[in-house]
Design a protein around this motif. Structure first.
Motif, short mmCIF file in Angstrom:
data_model
loop_
_atom_site.label_atom_id
_atom_site.label_comp_id
_atom_site.label_asym_id
_atom_site.label_seq_id
_atom_site.Cartn_x
_atom_site.Cartn_y
_atom_site.Cartn_z
N ASP A 100 59.60 36.02 9.63
CA ASP A 100 60.01 36.11 8.51
C ASP A 100 59.69 34.88 7.58
O ASP A 100 60.47 33.65 8.22
N LEU A 102 61.02 32.59 4.52
CA LEU A 102 62.11 32.30 3.60
C LEU A 102 61.54 31.32 2.64
O LEU A 102 60.70 30.63 2.67
N LYS A 113 61.71 31.70 9.39
CA LYS A 113 63.05 31.72 9.83
C LYS A 113 63.21 31.40 11.17
O LYS A 113 64.22 31.01 11.81
N GLN A 114 62.25 31.98 12.22
CA GLN A 114 62.35 31.86 13.41
C GLN A 114 62.04 30.54 14.10
O GLN A 114 62.29 30.39 15.31
N ASN A 145 67.45 24.73 12.42
CA ASN A 145 68.19 26.18 12.78
C ASN A 145 69.17 25.89 14.11
O ASN A 145 68.48 26.39 15.06
#
Length: 183
Positions: A100, A102, A113-114, A145
């Motif tokens: 994904d 972003l 995202k990951q 993250n």
């Protein structure tokens, strides 16, 4: 993801993990796998890496002068290798590998995202790019993250094998000369 202070990105790059680099050019996002990079300095945070005309991302980096360096966790190791085995000229790598993108804050290239961390970068020096394909970028925004369960990074050993980071040993009390880096 939450904001990561730029003076802390060296903690992600100093060990030299395999990274994923994103670019965006003329509405097309791409991801490439990269193992040749290094921190150049802390403040401002400068990173050097090799990217040549054999890489589909080269034209985008030269044209836009920006990218994102994503640091994948061990759970993305096989995807990272597979991303490096195909070209963005033929494959939408975000779609193909279920990643994904972003929106970044300071560059057009997307965050992943990951990934454990993402570092938004702008090219600041190309003096050695024609001769050595060496670019120097400045980190202009960084994200971490910390909610991800898998936090280990991995390193390519140059021969198709990888080492995985394990335990961390805290020696902050011994870093007497570098107290400002351990805050």
């Amino acid at each position: 993801m939450k904001n990561l202070p730029l003076n802390k990105i060296v903690r992600w790059l100093e060990p030299g993990p395999l990274v994923l680099v994103t670019t965006a050019d003329q509405g097309k996002n791409n991801i490439m796998t990269m193992g040749f990079h290094m921190m150049v300095q802390h403040d401002p945070p400068l990173i050097a890496f090799i990217l040549g005309p054999w890489d589909f991302s080269y034209k985008a980096l030269v044209g836009t002068k920006e990218c994102v360096i994503g640091i994948p966790g061990v759970d993305l190791m096989e995807k990272a290798v597979d991303i490096g085995n195909c070209s963005g000229a033929d494959v939408d790598k975000f779609k193909e590998f279920g990643l994904d993108g972003l929106n970044a804050e300071k560059v057009k290239a997307p965050l992943i995202k990951q990934c454990l961390a993402n570092i938004e970068c702008k090219v600041v020096n190309t003096d050695l790019s024609k001769k050595y394909n060496l670019f120097i970028v400045e980190a202009v925004m960084a994200w971490v993250n910390s909610d991800r369960k898998e936090q280990r990074i991995f390193h390519h050993k140059g021969d198709g094998t990888f080492s995985v980071d394990g335990r961390t040993k805290d020696l902050k009390d011994r870093m007497t000369k570098w107290k400002d880096l351990i805050k």
